[in-house]
Design a protein around this motif. Structure first.
Motif, PDB file in Angstrom:
ATOM      1  N   ARG A 100      -0.528   2.200  -9.479  1.00  0.00           N
ATOM      2  CA  ARG A 100      -0.682   0.897  -8.819  1.00  0.00           C
ATOM      3  C   ARG A 100      -0.539  -0.222  -9.830  1.00  0.00           C
ATOM      4  O   ARG A 100      -0.441   0.027 -11.032  1.00  0.00           O
ATOM      5  CB  ARG A 100      -2.013   0.818  -8.090  1.00  0.00           C
ATOM      6  N   GLY A 132      -1.247   3.476  -3.630  1.00  0.00           N
ATOM      7  CA  GLY A 132      -1.734   2.160  -3.233  1.00  0.00           C
ATOM      8  C   GLY A 132      -1.080   1.029  -3.979  1.00  0.00           C
ATOM      9  O   GLY A 132      -1.734   0.072  -4.388  1.00  0.00           O
ATOM     10  N   LEU A 133       0.230   1.115  -4.153  1.00  0.00           N
ATOM     11  CA  LEU A 133       0.951   0.056  -4.857  1.00  0.00           C
ATOM     12  C   LEU A 133       1.162  -1.154  -3.945  1.00  0.00           C
ATOM     13  O   LEU A 133       1.693  -1.038  -2.847  1.00  0.00           O
ATOM     14  CB  LEU A 133       2.315   0.581  -5.326  1.00  0.00           C
ATOM     15  N   ASP A 134       0.699  -2.324  -4.395  1.00  0.00           N
ATOM     16  CA  ASP A 134       0.934  -3.580  -3.684  1.00  0.00           C
ATOM     17  C   ASP A 134       1.651  -4.525  -4.629  1.00  0.00           C
ATOM     18  O   ASP A 134       1.247  -4.666  -5.777  1.00  0.00           O
ATOM     19  CB  ASP A 134      -0.402  -4.231  -3.287  1.00  0.00           C
ATOM     20  N   TYR A 168       2.180   4.873  -1.092  1.00  0.00           N
ATOM     21  CA  TYR A 168       1.754   6.150  -1.665  1.00  0.00           C
ATOM     22  C   TYR A 168       2.966   7.063  -1.751  1.00  0.00           C
ATOM     23  O   TYR A 168       3.775   7.108  -0.832  1.00  0.00           O
ATOM     24  CB  TYR A 168       0.701   6.830  -0.779  1.00  0.00           C
ATOM     25  N   ASP A 207       0.804  -1.212   0.000  1.00  0.00           N
ATOM     26  CA  ASP A 207       0.000   0.000   0.000  1.00  0.00           C
ATOM     27  C   ASP A 207       0.850   1.282   0.000  1.00  0.00           C
ATOM     28  O   ASP A 207       0.716   2.123   0.879  1.00  0.00           O
ATOM     29  CB  ASP A 207      -0.920  -0.013   1.232  1.00  0.00           C
TER      30      ASP A 207
END
Ligand code: ATP
Ligand code: MG
Lengths: 247, 257
Positions: free
Chosen positions: A221, A25-27, A14, A12
């Motif tokens: 993301r 919100g990069l996972d 930012y 997650d």
């Protein structure tokens, strides 16, 4: 993929620069020994993602784990030993232009090991021959072509035998033949040393040829992630357009 | 075109003050922490000190020549021409030597440092260094900080000597002062406070030039053009700080010692 251990994990993330939101919100999780390719449009935040992983940039929010250590909680000082376990090939190679090729490749060893000058020379020669640039030790970076610089940068990134290698657009701006050589090198590095790699690119051919898995990035993301086939057969409109080119 | 003093300008100003302070603190602190990078320091000392020698000798000799002419001419009016040497040496050691040579070094060395580090920053070489596990504040900034702080007082001492030799040349050839008399007055009127203030200044100016040059270099953005702008700003900011600090140090040391 089940049962494989996760080496790198983004949770997650930012990140904004001023008013510009780059990551939101990069996972992402990367398994041990795999080569993950991140595909995405120019300016979508791929380089920023790699820099966050190295701790060069701090995210505004979210966590990054490497081997279950939360690196986003570490100080610059305690990051140093972790960075030495990683190698990064920068987008513009970023060779030290006041040092010779040999000194560039030897940099991490001269700085952080107790090896003698002779031992370092041997490793440098070995790494340069791995990237097929034997005998260039005494040249300066300005005397090399773009493709040669990328290969020297790879030799430099590998000098400390890292467990994780990060490639930022290793083939962009190179002719197809040189690009193929570099792709082969990425494969060879993975097979010979068992390193976990992340390759960032917006070049499809290059991405498909080295990937175990592909992650497509858009709007800060990960849009879709999977093996080469599943990405090629994706139902997602953006992924399809990206792969087929705009109609 | 007046620049308004709005919130953003003030914020930027405070960020810069904080950044300069941080760069100063890190460079100083890291100077006492291993690894010491002796090779890098010696190399920097050479390129800062030895390579600045010719320009330092040139500027200070001519300053001495001109000052002796001016002083001699002016003091002849009061019949005090014989004292040219003493006035000259005090003016040189206390004031002109430190300031002029520091300005020359800010222009030559400070600009060079900002340009070099700035190019490294915009081509990601500084990031690459961090990625390879090396602290660039230590390897790049602190080594330059040490070298400048050590070399500038030495350059100033050499410059002071050259200035006095310049003054001697003029005194002997066109003011009709004997060589012995010139040198005895020169030495006689130089007291410890003069020497102290004269060497304290370049010591502090050296730290100032290095801090400004490294800070602006590390934070250069916007490609080659950004590096050019940072370089100009480095010389301007160093010069302003040199003049301001010079005034403060003079004010403090004149009363204190
Ligand atoms: N240090 C920085 N300061 C301000 N903005 C930045 C910084 N680094 C990156 N950006 C911005 O973040 C965005 C993403 O940059 P990034 O370099 O990650 O793109 P990228 O996906 O690697 O693109 P490319 O494929 O062209 O290399 C860009 O819009 C860029 O302007
Ligand atoms: Mg990029």
């Amino acid at each position: 993929m089940t049962g494989r251990s996760v080496v790198i994990e983004f949770k997650d993330i930012y990140k904004s620069f001023g008013k510009k939101e780059v990551l939101c919100g990069l996972d992402l999780a990367i398994y041990k020994g795999e080569t993950l390719v991140i595909l995405g449009r120019s300016g979508c935040g791929k380089s920023v993602t790699l820099k966050i992983l190295l701790g060069l940039i701090y995210p505004d929010q979210g966590q990054v784990f490497i081997n279950n250590t939360e690196i986003t909680a570490l100080s610059e000082k305690s990051l140093m030993p972790i960075r030495r376990r990683m190698g990064m090939l920068f987008q513009g190679s970023a060779l030290f232009d006041s040092l010779t090729i040999g000194e560039n490749v030897a940099f991490a060893l001269t700085e952080h090991s107790d090896l003698t000058a002779g031992e370092i020379e041997t490793i440098v020669a070995k790494n340069l021959s791995f990237v097929e640039l034997s005998g260039t030790q005494n040249m300066m970076p300005s005397e090399l072509s773009g493709g040669m610089k990328k290969r020297v940068a790879l030799a430099r990134a590998m000098a400390f035998q890292p467990d994780i290698l990060l490639y930022d657009e290793p083939t962009t701006g190179l002719d197809p033949i040189t690009a193929t050589t570099i792709n082969a090198l990425i494969r060879k590095t993975q097979l010979e040393f068992g390193v976990t790699s992340i390759v960032v690119t917006h070049e499809l051919d290059s991405g498909f040829s080295v990937a175990d898995r592909i992650a497509v990035m858009d709007d800060g993301r990960i849009l879709e992630i999977g093996d080469v086939e599943s990405i090629q057969n994706s139902k997602n409109e953006f992924v399809q357009t990206f792969i087929a080119g705009p109609k | 075109m007046t620049r308004r003093l709005n919130k953003e300008n003030i914020a930027q100003f405070l960020i810069n003050v904080h950044g300069l302070g941080e760069m100063f603190g890190r460079s100083l602190f890291l100077a006492f922490i291993k690894p010491f990078y002796l090779r890098d320091i010696l190399f920097q000392m050479y390129s800062i000190g030895v390579k600045s020698l010719s320009i330092v000798i040139l500027t200070s000799t001519f300053t001495g020549l001109v000052l002796a002419l001016e002083f001699g001419h002016e003091m002849a009016v009061y019949g005090a021409k014989m004292y040219t040497g003493s006035v000259l040496s005090v003016a040189l050691v206390r004031e002109l030597g430190p300031v002029i040579i520091s300005l020359v070094v800010a222009g030559r060395v400070g600009a060079g440092i900002t340009a070099e580090l700035g190019s490294m920053a915009v081509t990601e070489q500084i990031d690459a260094m961090r990625a390879l596990g090396t602290n660039p504040y230590k390897k790049l900034a602190s080594t330059r900080f040490i070298s400048l702080t050590v070399m500038l007082p030495i350059l100033v001492a050499i410059g002071d000597m050259c200035g006095m030799i310049g003054g001697w040349l003029v005194s002997v050839t066109s003011l009709g002062i004997s060589s012995d008399f010139y040198w005895s007055l020169t030495v006689q009127y130089l007291f410890f406070p003069d020497l102290f203030s004269g060497l304290l200044k370049p010591f502090i100016f050296g730290m100032t030039i290095a801090t400004v040059a490294c800070y602006l270099g590390f934070n250069a953005t916007g490609g080659t053009r950004g590096v050019g702008e940072a370089t100009t700003r480095s010389v301007v900011l160093s010069s302003i700080l040199i003049f301001t600090l010079d005034f403060l140090i003079t004010k403090l040391t004149l009363g204190a010692i």
